[in-house]
Write an enzyme that holds these catalytic residues in place. Structure first.
Site, short mmCIF file in Angstrom:
data_model
loop_
_atom_site.label_atom_id
_atom_site.label_comp_id
_atom_site.label_asym_id
_atom_site.label_seq_id
_atom_site.Cartn_x
_atom_site.Cartn_y
_atom_site.Cartn_z
N CYS A 2 0.83 -1.20 0.00
CA CYS A 2 0.00 0.00 0.00
C CYS A 2 0.87 1.26 0.00
O CYS A 2 2.07 1.19 0.20
CB CYS A 2 -0.88 0.01 1.24
N GLY A 28 -1.06 0.66 -4.89
CA GLY A 28 -2.35 0.06 -4.51
C GLY A 28 -3.46 0.65 -5.33
O GLY A 28 -3.59 1.87 -5.40
N ASN A 101 0.96 -0.05 5.74
CA ASN A 101 1.52 -0.77 4.60
C ASN A 101 2.31 -1.95 5.14
O ASN A 101 3.19 -1.77 5.98
CB ASN A 101 2.45 0.16 3.81
N GLY A 102 1.96 -3.15 4.68
CA GLY A 102 2.69 -4.32 5.14
C GLY A 102 1.74 -5.43 5.52
O GLY A 102 0.57 -5.43 5.12
N TYR A 258 10.28 -4.17 -8.42
CA TYR A 258 8.97 -3.91 -9.04
C TYR A 258 8.17 -2.78 -8.40
O TYR A 258 7.66 -1.90 -9.09
CB TYR A 258 8.14 -5.20 -9.02
N THR A 304 7.57 -1.58 -15.92
CA THR A 304 8.65 -1.59 -14.94
C THR A 304 10.00 -2.03 -15.50
O THR A 304 11.04 -1.56 -15.04
CB THR A 304 8.22 -2.41 -13.71
N ASP A 367 10.87 -7.31 -15.43
CA ASP A 367 11.54 -7.13 -14.14
C ASP A 367 11.50 -8.41 -13.32
O ASP A 367 12.40 -8.71 -12.55
CB ASP A 367 10.91 -5.98 -13.36
O1 LIG Z 1 4.48 -13.11 -13.79
P1 LIG Z 1 3.35 -12.20 -13.44
O2 LIG Z 1 2.47 -12.81 -12.39
O3 LIG Z 1 2.60 -11.74 -14.63
O4 LIG Z 1 3.95 -10.93 -12.68
C1 LIG Z 1 5.04 -10.18 -13.14
C2 LIG Z 1 4.61 -9.05 -14.02
O5 LIG Z 1 3.68 -8.18 -13.32
C3 LIG Z 1 4.22 -6.88 -13.20
O6 LIG Z 1 3.71 -6.02 -14.22
P2 LIG Z 1 2.47 -5.03 -13.99
O7 LIG Z 1 1.60 -5.07 -15.16
O8 LIG Z 1 1.82 -5.30 -12.68
O9 LIG Z 1 3.10 -3.58 -13.81
P3 LIG Z 1 4.05 -2.65 -14.69
O10 LIG Z 1 3.18 -1.99 -15.72
O11 LIG Z 1 4.59 -1.68 -13.68
O12 LIG Z 1 5.12 -3.46 -15.30
C4 LIG Z 1 5.70 -7.06 -13.39
O13 LIG Z 1 6.29 -5.86 -13.89
C5 LIG Z 1 5.77 -8.17 -14.40
O14 LIG Z 1 5.56 -7.66 -15.71
N1 LIG Z 2 -0.25 -4.15 0.73
C1 LIG Z 2 -0.39 -3.73 1.95
O1 LIG Z 2 0.45 -3.04 2.48
C2 LIG Z 2 -1.63 -4.21 2.64
C3 LIG Z 2 -1.93 -3.65 4.02
C4 LIG Z 2 -2.91 -4.53 4.78
N2 LIG Z 2 -2.30 -5.80 5.12
C5 LIG Z 2 -4.19 -4.73 3.97
O2 LIG Z 2 -4.40 -5.80 3.44
O3 LIG Z 2 -4.95 -3.81 3.85
MG LIG Z 3 5.26 -5.49 -15.76
#
Ligand SMILES: O=P(O)(O)OC[C@H]1O[C@H](OP(=O)(O)OP(=O)(O)O)[C@H](O)[C@@H]1O
Ligand SMILES: NC(=O)CC[C@H](N)C(=O)O
Ligand SMILES: [Mg+2]
Length: 507
Positions: A2, A28, A101-102, A258, A304, A367
């Site tokens: 988060c 988030g 967050n966490g 990421y 990313t 990534d």
């Molecule tokens: O193997 P997977 O379960 O698919 O997860 C990994 C992928 O998910 C994330 O991308 P995302 O679309 O969330 O965000 P980004 O646009 O920041 O790359 C990450 O950058 C990878 O591309």
């Molecule tokens: N990603 C998070 O930091 C989640 C915070 C909290 N554990 C929730 O589920 O709301």
């Molecule tokens: Mg991605």
């Protein structure tokens, strides 16, 4: 993962909190909330959705006060729904709100203690509500009519004694101020900054990432240290104190891979430079392992991986091309709830530019590979677009173990590399060759940014859980509770019964 914001300003802070939350939206996408305090009264607006959808003009007008906190949520515990949006609130002692967050690894045990020993009520299954109640209980036991910074720090000391897991939090205490604290290992990030306010006062902001400070004109004072708490009182004075017995900084390395925005500085480490180093390290590995590999073009999987892919191409002296166009209106896929939604949105989000693929040997770079949702579809798209060979590189090592500190990867069996060799993953995703970063190299890429950090939380790669309280029994338990199937059952039941009912909300 988060996003958190806490602000003490010299005029209404809600607009600045709103802006800061939009900058932290990548942390988030499920829900967002802001709570402010004016003249002894809290105002709250929180709901499901992106920041831009949750807050309308009428909400912003009602969010009055020169102190406040905000949150964007990506669930890792409990249900989804408006009532699980944060901040959470308790009216005793004083009136306290908290955003977290966490993920607490002992939330269930603490929930029992809160009920049986501390005589406190929890209204949801959120671990963040547990964290708030632990803090509130510990502050209450001090029995002060008006708490000072020392009392607040004492309560945080007790939080560290009782809570396990990863947690960074911001809190708001009616008429007293805003606080922030970070777990004793600093697994989750938190920074603090200042800017010149009105009438010679200083404004202070606490946030998950330094980008939020940059955008709002705050200068970075630094990270909240592991175990440290900061408190800004109503006069605008910043107090800070170490509240943990044996703090050691071991931040989550997946932030660098990421989660974090590249323009953030975390624990003194530039996320951008770290990703550049990851690309360079991967290039060396490719040169070492496959000097013969015939690559025509290096293509990142947006967003990313762009930085790592660019530096990898530079190091290898190979053409870098943006072969996939991203629909900017679709959010991050990995942090979406439910595999079917994640799967669908990869195709909606990314589309190939055919001429970059036709008849070429392409090296796709991401990534990380977590569930394999993205890479499987992308490789297929590359082949459909006419690629001759599709090689794949991951700037992170194989993700083989669940995360228990705030990233929603609760289920080992859903991780494509769990219990599989690199060759097996390569076959499953349909690549002609697959290369992963080595863990030692990944660590070195981060450490180069701050050599004072001896170790990172690398649990998803190593299975080594640094809080020392995570055993197979716990992992089995969260797997059963939070695997994709269990979560979609929960969502379906919720839809049938209606959302979990919340208490305070200015709808
Ligand atoms: O193997 P997977 O379960 O698919 O997860 C990994 C992928 O998910 C994330 O991308 P995302 O679309 O969330 O965000 P980004 O646009 O920041 O790359 C990450 O950058 C990878 O591309
Ligand atoms: N990603 C998070 O930091 C989640 C915070 C909290 N554990 C929730 O589920 O709301
Ligand atoms: Mg991605």
């Amino acid at each position: 993962m988060c996003g958190l914001v806490g602000l003490v300003g010299s005029h209404n802070v809600a607009p600045d909190i709103y802006d800061a939350l939009t900058v932290l939206q990548h942390r988030g996408q499920d829900a967002a909330g802001i709570m402010t305090c004016e003249g002894g009264r809290f105002s709250l607006r929180k709901s499901e959705g992106l920041v831009r959808d949750v807050f309308r003009q009428q909400h912003m007008q009602r969010l009055e006060g020169s102190i406040g906190i905000g949150h964007v949520r990506y669930p890792t515990a409990g249900s989804s729904g408006p009532a699980l949006a944060q901040p959470f609130y308790v009216n005793s002692p004083y009136g306290i709100a908290l955003a977290h967050n966490g993920n607490l690894t002992n939330a269930e045990q603490l929930g029992k203690e809160l009920f049986q020993d501390d005589l406190r009520h929890l209204n949801t299954d959120s671990d963040s509500e547990v964290l708030l109640n632990i803090f509130a209980h510990e502050l209450q036991t001090l029995g002060k009519l008006s708490p000072g910074a020392d009392d607040i720090f004492q309560a945080v000391e007790a939080v560290h004694r009782r809570c396990r897991g990863g947690y960074a939090a911001v809190g708001l205490i009616v008429n007293y101020g805003v606080l922030g604290f970070r777990d004793p290992l600093g697994i989750r990030p938190l920074v603090v900054g200042e800017r010149q306010g009105l009438n010679g006062r200083k404004d202070y902001m606490i946030a998950s990432e330094s980008v939020a400070l940059d955008v709002l004109g705050f200068s970075l004072l630094g990270d909240v240290a592991p175990g440290e708490a900061v408190f800004i009182d109503m006069e605008g004075t910043l107090h800070r104190r170490q509240c943990a017995e044996a703090p050691v900084l071991q931040p989550c390395i997946f932030e660098h891979v990421y989660f974090a925005r590249p323009d953030s500085l975390m624990d003194g480490i530039s996320v951008y430079k770290t990703r550049m180093r990851q690309g360079a390290a991967l290039a060396s590995k490719i040169r070492r392992e496959r000097p013969d590999l015939d690559i025509d073009v290096i293509i990142p999987i947006p967003d990313t991986s762009r930085i790592a892919a660019q530096s990898m191409a530079h190091e290898l002296g190979i053409k870098f091309r943006e072969g996939f166009m991203k629909n900017r209106y679709i959010g991050r896929t990995f942090i979406m709830p439910g595999q079917s939604q994640r799967k669908k949105s990869v195709r909606q989000k990314l589309n190939p530019v055919p001429l970059e693929f036709e008849g070429k040997n392409v090296m796709l770079v991401d990534d990380s590979i977590v569930r394999g949702t993205t890479c499987r579809q992308i490789i297929e798209m590359a082949r459909d677009a006419g690629a001759s060979n599709v090689f794949f590189a991951s700037a992170a090592p194989p993700v083989r173990f669940p995360n228990v500190y705030g990233i929603d990867m609760p289920s080992a069996s859903e991780l494509i590399a769990h219990g599989r060799s690199v060759e097996e993953v390569c076959e499953l995703i349909g690549a002609d060759w697959l290369v992963y970063q080595d863990l030692d190299d990944l660590i070195e890429c981060s450490r180069e940014g701050n050599e004072q950090i001896d170790a990172f939380d690398c649990s998803v790669f190593s299975g080594d859980y640094i809080t020392g309280d995570v055993d197979q029994h716990y992992l089995d338990h969260i797997e059963a509770q939070r695997n994709d199937e269990a979560q979609s059952r929960k969502r379906a039941a919720q839809q049938e019964e209606g959302a979990v009912v919340g208490i305070h909300n200015n709808a």
